[in-house]
Motif scaffolding. Structure first.
Motif, PDB file in Angstrom:
ATOM      1  N   SER A  75       0.831  -1.213   0.000  1.00 18.51           N
ATOM      2  CA  SER A  75       0.000   0.000   0.000  1.00 18.51           C
ATOM      3  C   SER A  75       0.864   1.262   0.000  1.00 18.51           C
ATOM      4  O   SER A  75       0.538   2.251  -0.664  1.00 18.51           O
ATOM      5  N   ASP A  76       1.996   1.230   0.726  1.00 18.00           N
ATOM      6  CA  ASP A  76       2.911   2.375   0.707  1.00 18.00           C
ATOM      7  C   ASP A  76       3.551   2.551  -0.662  1.00 18.00           C
ATOM      8  O   ASP A  76       3.799   3.683  -1.096  1.00 18.00           O
ATOM      9  N   PHE A  77       3.832   1.447  -1.341  1.00 17.07           N
ATOM     10  CA  PHE A  77       4.403   1.539  -2.684  1.00 17.07           C
ATOM     11  C   PHE A  77       3.392   2.159  -3.658  1.00 17.07           C
ATOM     12  O   PHE A  77       3.763   2.995  -4.483  1.00 17.07           O
ATOM     13  N   ASN A  78       2.131   1.770  -3.531  1.00  9.48           N
ATOM     14  CA  ASN A  78       1.097   2.381  -4.384  1.00  9.48           C
ATOM     15  C   ASN A  78       0.979   3.878  -4.106  1.00  9.48           C
ATOM     16  O   ASN A  78       0.829   4.673  -5.036  1.00  9.48           O
ATOM     17  N   ALA A  79       1.074   4.259  -2.834  1.00 10.35           N
ATOM     18  CA  ALA A  79       1.029   5.680  -2.483  1.00 10.35           C
ATOM     19  C   ALA A  79       2.258   6.404  -3.035  1.00 10.35           C
ATOM     20  O   ALA A  79       2.159   7.557  -3.473  1.00 10.35           O
ATOM     21  N   TYR A  80       3.400   5.726  -3.035  1.00  7.81           N
ATOM     22  CA  TYR A  80       4.621   6.312  -3.607  1.00  7.81           C
ATOM     23  C   TYR A  80       4.465   6.539  -5.109  1.00  7.81           C
ATOM     24  O   TYR A  80       4.872   7.579  -5.629  1.00  7.81           O
TER      25      TYR A  80
END
Length: 100
Positions: A75-80
């Motif tokens: 999820s953090d990678f998608n936000a990145y």
């Protein structure tokens, strides 16, 4: 009439001046590249390319060092990808890699 190629000193000076110009520019480029620190995004990209892995895999490895779930890393990678914001644990992971 047509003597062909005739060597003249000014031609040599122009050639040497061009070589000197390119050498100075190359050295200045190296000098400024070494003085400018990499951003965290550049560190992420460089580390992933040097290891032969994806940026997503770097996120998962960073999450594992902080004992976080892979779902959080995903999820953090998608936000990145959407906003360009690196989470703190990825920044910490990348900075620790450069100090080793």
């Amino acid at each position: 009439m047509n003597d062909g190629f005739v060597f003249q000193w000014p031609m040599l000076l122009v050639f040497l001046a061009a070589l000197l110009y390119f050498e100075v520019m190359r050295r200045l480029d190296r000098y400024w590249a070494n003085r400018t620190p990499l951003s965290d995004e550049e560190r992420l990209c460089n580390h992933a390319r040097n290891q032969g892995i994806s940026e997503h895999e770097v996120f998962k490895r960073a999450a594992a060092t902080w004992t976080l779930n892979p779902e959080i890393a995903h999820s953090d990678f998608n936000a990145y990808l959407k906003a360009g914001i690196l989470p703190h644990y990825v920044r910490d992971y990348l900075r620790k890699l450069t100090t080793l």
